[in-house]
Scaffold this active site. Structure first.
Site, PDB file in Angstrom:
ATOM      1  CB  CYS A 173      17.045  39.723  34.165  1.00  0.00           C
ATOM      2  SG  CYS A 173      16.800  38.742  35.648  1.00  0.00           S
ATOM      3  CG  ASP A 236      13.506  44.853  40.340  1.00  0.00           C
ATOM      4  OD1 ASP A 236      14.604  45.423  40.434  1.00  0.00           O
ATOM      5  OD2 ASP A 236      13.223  44.065  39.428  1.00  0.00           O
ATOM      6  CG  HIS A 269      15.940  42.075  39.395  1.00  0.00           C
ATOM      7  ND1 HIS A 269      15.140  42.489  38.359  1.00  0.00           N
ATOM      8  CD2 HIS A 269      17.019  41.479  38.832  1.00  0.00           C
ATOM      9  CE1 HIS A 269      15.716  42.168  37.215  1.00  0.00           C
ATOM     10  NE2 HIS A 269      16.849  41.547  37.475  1.00  0.00           N
TER      11      HIS A 269
END
Length: 301
Positions: A173, A236, A269
């Site tokens: 991330c 995502d 994500h």
């Protein structure tokens, strides 16, 4: 628990709060064990890695600004020297998921070192208030983070158990973006694996937000000093596929043939985060296999 679908935390319309008590049931137990409560799924059953046969330790190193930067280290027991992987965390810092990733890398024959980038302000790991977490993360600017990476690399070079000629970096991330940035800055790095780190400003970013995020990976392809493997999710919402394609095109223009990006079409994500709702076991396992193959080829030969 917050439905986190973006690399640096949610935007206002992403919030789907269910303020559950963390003191009961499996969720409470996992939170007590050190998983970030702001993202912990009630049904989470994260992978746990046995520490037997490993050496785990806490250390500190002085960063360029004088801050005593905490490090978590997991490595195979014994003298080594072991190839090293720096682990750049998500926005929740060095919580149990990141520590377990370090143990997984140690089980694979690497010395893993995770710097606590955010602790100058406050450790975000135990917090459930996402607005506070975002404030903490927002204070960690590019030069500070790169200074912390530099201090970590310098510290590694002084450890007898470390093969400082074979050093990689991986990140998740927020930390995925750090991987691209670090590989463009530090010649000592031999390989990087970036998990769903933002590559370019979000389409909704203001000019101020776009400027604050510089340098963006999409503008760093010419500067990469080692191969980088990017692992991204096709679903995502925070990293749209056009930005992934823009990064691929930038790598191609720069002649970075050893670098590349793999997209898992159905993955959201944070698909590797086994303590979150976003976890996708098959894609996570495949990505981890790709990481190990990438690092084994470049750090163990």
């Amino acid at each position: 628990m917050t439905n986190l679908i973006r690399p640096e935390g949610p935007e206002p319309d992403d919030f789907r709060f269910s303020r559950r008590a963390l003191a009961t049931g499996a969720l409470g137990g996992l939170a007590f064990a050190g998983y970030a409560p702001a993202a912990l799924a009630r049904q989470a059953a994260p992978i746990t890695t046995d520490g037997e046969g490993l050496t785990q330790e806490q250390a500190t190193v002085e960063a360029p600004d004088g801050f005593a930067l905490p490090l978590f280290v997991a490595r195979p027991a014994g003298d080594g020297p072991w190839p090293v992987v720096v682990v750049a965390s998500e926005i929740f810092g060095v919580h149990e998921y990141i520590r377990d990733l370090c143990r997984r890398l140690a089980r694979a024959g690497f010395a893993a070192v995770a710097p606590a980038f955010f602790n100058r302000v406050e450790d975000p790991a135990p917090l459930s208030d996402m607005s506070r977490v975002q404030q903490i993360v927002g204070a960690a600017n590019y030069e500070q983070v790169m200074g912390d990476v530099s201090a970590t690399l310098d510290w590694v070079s002084q450890q007898l158990w470390a093969n400082s000629d074979k050093v990689g970096i991986t990140g998740f991330c927020w930390g995925g973006k750090v991987v691209w940035q670090a590989c463009a800055r530090f010649a000592v790095l031999d390989a990087g694996v970036a998990w769903y780190g933002r590559l370019a400003p979000a389409p909704t970013a203001t000019p101020e937000q776009a400027a604050a995020g510089q340098p963006w990976p999409v503008n760093l392809a010419d500067d990469l000093k080692c191969p980088v493997l990017g692992l991204y999710g096709g679903q995502d919402r925070g990293i749209p596929l056009p930005s992934v394609e823009a990064m691929r095109a930038a790598l191609q223009r720069a002649g970075q043939t050893a670098s590349g990006i793999h997209v898992y079409p159905d993955a959201p994500h944070a698909f590797h985060a086994d303590y979150r709702d976003s976890y996708r076991a098959a894609d996570a396992a495949d990505g981890w296999s790709k990481l190990l193959a990438f690092f084994n080829e470049r750090l163990k030969r």
